[in-house]
Design a protein around this motif. Sequence first.
Motif, mmCIF file in Angstrom:
data_model
loop_
_atom_site.group_PDB
_atom_site.id
_atom_site.type_symbol
_atom_site.label_atom_id
_atom_site.label_comp_id
_atom_site.label_asym_id
_atom_site.label_seq_id
_atom_site.Cartn_x
_atom_site.Cartn_y
_atom_site.Cartn_z
ATOM 1 N N ALA A 1 -7.695 17.268 4.843
ATOM 2 C CA ALA A 1 -6.933 16.997 5.314
ATOM 3 C C ALA A 1 -5.449 17.713 4.461
ATOM 4 O O ALA A 1 -4.746 18.634 4.873
ATOM 5 C CB ALA A 1 -7.228 15.997 5.721
ATOM 6 N N ASP A 6 -2.856 18.788 7.773
ATOM 7 C CA ASP A 6 -2.346 17.728 8.737
ATOM 8 C C ASP A 6 -2.201 16.233 8.125
ATOM 9 O O ASP A 6 -2.325 15.905 7.301
ATOM 10 C CB ASP A 6 -4.192 17.353 9.003
ATOM 11 C CG ASP A 6 -4.664 17.136 10.486
ATOM 12 O OD1 ASP A 6 -3.379 15.971 10.530
ATOM 13 O OD2 ASP A 6 -5.214 17.187 11.163
ATOM 14 N N MET A 7 -0.955 15.866 8.145
ATOM 15 C CA MET A 7 -0.105 14.790 8.599
ATOM 16 C C MET A 7 -0.799 13.480 8.675
ATOM 17 O O MET A 7 -1.315 13.084 8.223
ATOM 18 C CB MET A 7 1.182 15.326 8.826
ATOM 19 C CG MET A 7 1.800 13.114 8.421
ATOM 20 S SD MET A 7 2.328 14.311 6.661
ATOM 21 C CE MET A 7 3.356 12.027 6.431
ATOM 22 N N GLN A 8 -1.395 13.845 9.709
ATOM 23 C CA GLN A 8 -1.978 12.348 10.679
ATOM 24 C C GLN A 8 -3.188 12.325 10.028
ATOM 25 O O GLN A 8 -2.905 11.105 9.424
ATOM 26 C CB GLN A 8 -2.007 12.708 12.267
ATOM 27 C CG GLN A 8 -1.126 12.226 12.816
ATOM 28 C CD GLN A 8 -1.358 12.370 14.325
ATOM 29 O OE1 GLN A 8 -2.105 13.444 14.963
ATOM 30 N NE2 GLN A 8 -0.021 12.435 14.681
ATOM 31 N N ALA A 9 -4.250 13.422 9.230
ATOM 32 C CA ALA A 9 -4.885 12.937 8.870
ATOM 33 C C ALA A 9 -5.264 12.960 7.551
ATOM 34 O O ALA A 9 -5.737 11.656 6.968
ATOM 35 C CB ALA A 9 -6.037 14.182 9.241
ATOM 36 N N GLN A 11 -2.682 10.951 5.969
ATOM 37 C CA GLN A 11 -1.662 9.116 6.114
ATOM 38 C C GLN A 11 -3.154 8.623 6.504
ATOM 39 O O GLN A 11 -3.364 7.675 5.597
ATOM 40 C CB GLN A 11 -1.319 9.349 7.523
ATOM 41 C CG GLN A 11 0.175 9.927 6.468
ATOM 42 C CD GLN A 11 1.690 9.564 8.224
ATOM 43 O OE1 GLN A 11 1.254 9.924 9.193
ATOM 44 N NE2 GLN A 11 2.387 8.963 7.993
ATOM 45 N N ARG A 12 -4.468 8.762 7.797
ATOM 46 C CA ARG A 12 -5.355 7.850 7.899
ATOM 47 C C ARG A 12 -6.646 7.818 6.981
ATOM 48 O O ARG A 12 -6.601 6.536 6.090
ATOM 49 C CB ARG A 12 -6.133 8.392 8.845
ATOM 50 C CG ARG A 12 -6.900 8.062 9.781
ATOM 51 C CD ARG A 12 -7.630 8.472 11.153
ATOM 52 N NE ARG A 12 -8.332 10.154 10.641
ATOM 53 C CZ ARG A 12 -7.534 10.737 11.393
ATOM 54 N NH1 ARG A 12 -6.647 10.163 11.868
ATOM 55 N NH2 ARG A 12 -7.946 11.951 11.151
ATOM 56 N N LYS A 15 -5.043 5.610 4.218
ATOM 57 C CA LYS A 15 -5.031 3.987 4.897
ATOM 58 C C LYS A 15 -6.328 3.649 4.450
ATOM 59 O O LYS A 15 -6.646 2.805 3.783
ATOM 60 C CB LYS A 15 -4.320 3.614 5.793
ATOM 61 C CG LYS A 15 -3.301 4.380 6.161
ATOM 62 C CD LYS A 15 -2.464 4.289 7.913
ATOM 63 C CE LYS A 15 -1.326 4.324 7.618
ATOM 64 N NZ LYS A 15 -1.040 4.520 9.431
ATOM 65 N N GLU A 82 7.796 7.489 4.929
ATOM 66 C CA GLU A 82 6.507 7.649 5.301
ATOM 67 C C GLU A 82 5.303 7.141 3.732
ATOM 68 O O GLU A 82 4.324 6.300 4.503
ATOM 69 C CB GLU A 82 5.961 9.257 5.293
ATOM 70 C CG GLU A 82 6.781 9.821 6.391
ATOM 71 C CD GLU A 82 6.615 10.958 6.924
ATOM 72 O OE1 GLU A 82 6.981 11.186 7.650
ATOM 73 O OE2 GLU A 82 6.394 11.780 5.675
ATOM 74 N N CYS A 85 5.489 3.090 3.598
ATOM 75 C CA CYS A 85 4.654 2.117 4.339
ATOM 76 C C CYS A 85 3.475 2.233 3.988
ATOM 77 O O CYS A 85 2.132 1.352 4.044
ATOM 78 C CB CYS A 85 4.900 3.252 5.356
ATOM 79 S SG CYS A 85 5.668 3.117 7.040
#
Length: 261
Positions: A1, A6-9, A11-12, A15, A82, A85
């Motif tokens: 990722a 892919d920033m969203q990936a 982060q996911r 987490k 970011e 969080c």
Amino acid sequence: AADAGDMQAVQRFAKVMTKIGLGDLGLSRFTDFIAIRVETDTRSQVQGLKSVIAMGAKGSNVALFAQCLTKVLEIVAKAVDEAECLIAQKSKELNGSNGPTNGSINGSTNGSKGSASAAGLTQVMTALYSKAAPQIAEVLKLLYDRHNISNLARKYRDEARLENRVALELDEKLDEVSLCLQRLEQFNWYLTGRLHSAANAAAAAAAEIAAAAGETALPLGAAQEREREVLQCLDVARQLPRVEAVEISKAELISGYIPLE
């Protein structure tokens, strides 16, 4: 990722790593990813400033240097938000995993983990700031050189009275120097605020878990221990990142600003 950008990936997955006990590794990978993005984006802002200057723009009246510096600092601030969080979620997962089986022990343990959370945020801030620092220093250096700050004080120090045109020109330059220094100070306030928030949140989480465990009265010495842990968090909150290149450029601007003012 991360390789795909892919920033969203990223982060996911970070987490998910937090939920399976790999929070430190997830935070490290996430920090590495956004640090690269911070470096790339801040460099792009400085290159844009250089291009505008090369086309003949002078700055001053439109505060080109202050605008660029503000954008660079905003990039860092967004990245810190970011990361914060993710740190908050990591801390929540750690606190929730203890369970309310022993109030005194768990309260102390969560206070220590709260300190670790604040320390983690300090490390993230330092990593991100270090990537942006060369660009911050470069903007300040461009401002110093472009406005010829070093020579202006020597040029006008013996003048009893300046012509209106010259005075207005100096005012414009001084205003932009002042604005850039103000932006840096505001950024330091922002970092301090984020660290204090992390420390206070950690202390509140420890108190909440202690209350849930039925800890109505702290045994002798435990109150002092809890206070010490909170103070440790607040001590961490004073450890703002510093980079020599930025500090040198700031000192140059200040040393030129004061006699001109």
